[in-house]
Design an enzyme around this catalytic site. Structure first.
Site, mmCIF file in Angstrom:
data_model
loop_
_atom_site.group_PDB
_atom_site.id
_atom_site.type_symbol
_atom_site.label_atom_id
_atom_site.label_comp_id
_atom_site.label_asym_id
_atom_site.label_seq_id
_atom_site.Cartn_x
_atom_site.Cartn_y
_atom_site.Cartn_z
ATOM 1 N N ASP A 78 35.958 34.214 45.992
ATOM 2 C CA ASP A 78 36.964 34.728 45.077
ATOM 3 C C ASP A 78 37.538 35.998 45.692
ATOM 4 O OD1 ASP A 78 34.466 35.849 44.776
ATOM 5 O OD2 ASP A 78 34.232 35.247 42.693
ATOM 6 N N GLU A 137 38.155 36.457 37.820
ATOM 7 C CA GLU A 137 37.817 37.257 36.630
ATOM 8 C C GLU A 137 38.741 36.922 35.461
ATOM 9 O OE1 GLU A 137 35.237 39.026 36.455
ATOM 10 O OE2 GLU A 137 34.677 39.520 38.516
#
Ligand SMILES: [Zn+2]
Ligand SMILES: [Zn+2]
Length: 381
Positions: A78, A137
């Site tokens: 990520d 997120e």
């Protein structure tokens, strides 16, 4: 077990890369500088004949063609940061006010570049796909990326990802087969009533009271609706409402998160929330709306691939294996694992402060450990 080439590989540059990336945290789907930084690096890699890449929104997919491929192994990192004001005194502190790499995605990216760099100089047998995924997120990059043509045309046969674990010492790796992380959903409830003068409550409709009742009722879902042999979490992390001490509040807002072990219990919890919301509407004569925000499915490690990885790690002399427990944390990597066998594992980074803390300070020695581990894993896979 660690090959000669692996030992000779210098992982020092990836510590500097991590520091560079740490200074430019960006929120989901706004990772423009991060993407540029990564692309600048990838464009400089040698051996372009077996190296290809393409972008997807603010993410990047990099493919290394193998020498005699039978499959494609994917590694996902990520790339986004969090809306947190950094409170470390590090010399490479975030340059972006109010944003921080407080979940270690800067380490995840530098590790990916390390493994990619190694294999760009030592052609792997199988194809490798490096997935630089935005917006973990929130609002969630994994699902739309997985559904994109860019990803589908290079779809791997196995997916691997790691996440830093501040509570584990450097040199430790943990995972388990099956359920690792929970099904998660954000929860936002807006309440709208009628405001008024504090001394004339009969002419108003107080949303502070309505919100208070609702928050209290929500606590009964886990204690009274979810089976005691199952598990779930309903946490209200924020409540806001009203304008001033002598005005009856016209609006209120509740913000929280739901975590469950199964999809079925996620449906159950949401059904109960919706029932309670209707009840509050009729008992307080007001209007409520629910927004579930980002929803992530569970991270479920596939049996065969995870067991093989655990056996592999147990043979290594430079890492210790740790049997993880289930956690109610969420990760959108779960979407990849819904379609592709694979696993996620924890990487010990020994930080006194945990994930999403403004003081998180992972030990960078973990970068070397993870790069070697993943290189050796790919070689032996
Ligand atoms: Zn996080
Ligand atoms: Zn994270």
């Amino acid at each position: 077990m660690s090959g000669k080439d692996t030992l000779a590989f210098n992982t020092e540059p990836f510590i500097k890369i991590r520091k560079d990336l740490h200074q430019i945290p960006e929120l989901g789907f706004q990772e423009v500088k991060t993407q540029r930084y990564l692309l600048n690096y990838i464009e400089e890699l040698p051996n372009k004949d077996w190296l290809e890449w393409k972008t997807w929104r603010t993410g990047i997919l990099v493919r290394l063609g193998g020498s005699s491929p039978t499959r494609t192994i994917g590694y996902r990192t990520d790339i986004d940061g969090l809306p947190i004001e950094e409170e470390t005194a590090l010399p490479f502190i975030s340059e972006h006010p109010g944003m921080m790499h407080a979940c270690g995605h800067d380490l995840h990216m530098s590790i990916a570049l390390g493994v990619l760099t190694y294999f760009s100089g030592h052609q792997p047998k199988d194809n490798l796909l490096f997935v630089f995924q935005p917006a973990e997120e929130g609002p969630g990059g994994a699902k739309p990326m997985l559904e994109s043509e860019e990803f589908k045309s290079w779809k791997p046969d196995r997916m691997v990802a790691l996440h830093i674990a501040p509570e584990l010492p450097v040199g430790t790796v943990g995972t388990k087969t099956g359920f690792l992380f929970a099904n998660t959903s954000e929860l936002f409830i807006d309440l709208k009533g009628k405001g008024g003068h504090a001394a004339y409550p009969h002419q108003a409709n107080d949303m502070v009271i309505a919100a208070s009742y609702l928050v209290t009722q929500l606590q009964t879902i886990v204690s009274r609706n979810v089976s005691p042999l199952d598990s779930a979490v309903v946490t209200i992390g924020k409540i806001a409402g009203g304008t001033k001490q002598n005005i009856i509040a016209e609006n209120a807002r509740i913000e929280g998160t739901i975590r469950t072990l199964t999809i079925d219990s996620m449906h159950l919890v949401k059904e109960r929330i919706e029932g309670m919301v209707k009840g509050i509407e009729s008992s307080f004569d007001c209007e409520l709306s629910i927004d579930y925000g980002a929803n992530y499915c569970q991270v479920f490690n596939s049996e065969a691939e995870t067991s093989a990885f655990i056996d592999f790690v147990k043979e290594l002399d430079y890492v210790k294996f740790f049997e993880s427990e289930k956690a109610m944390t969420g990760e959108d990597f779960g979407y990849f694992l819904e379609e592709i066998p694979g696993f996620m594992f924890w990487l010990g980074v020994g930080s006194e402060h945990g994930l999403h803390s403004s003081k998180l300070n992972p030990n960078e020695d973990a970068i070397d450990c993870a790069i070697r581990l993943l290189i050796d894993y790919v070689k032996g896979a």
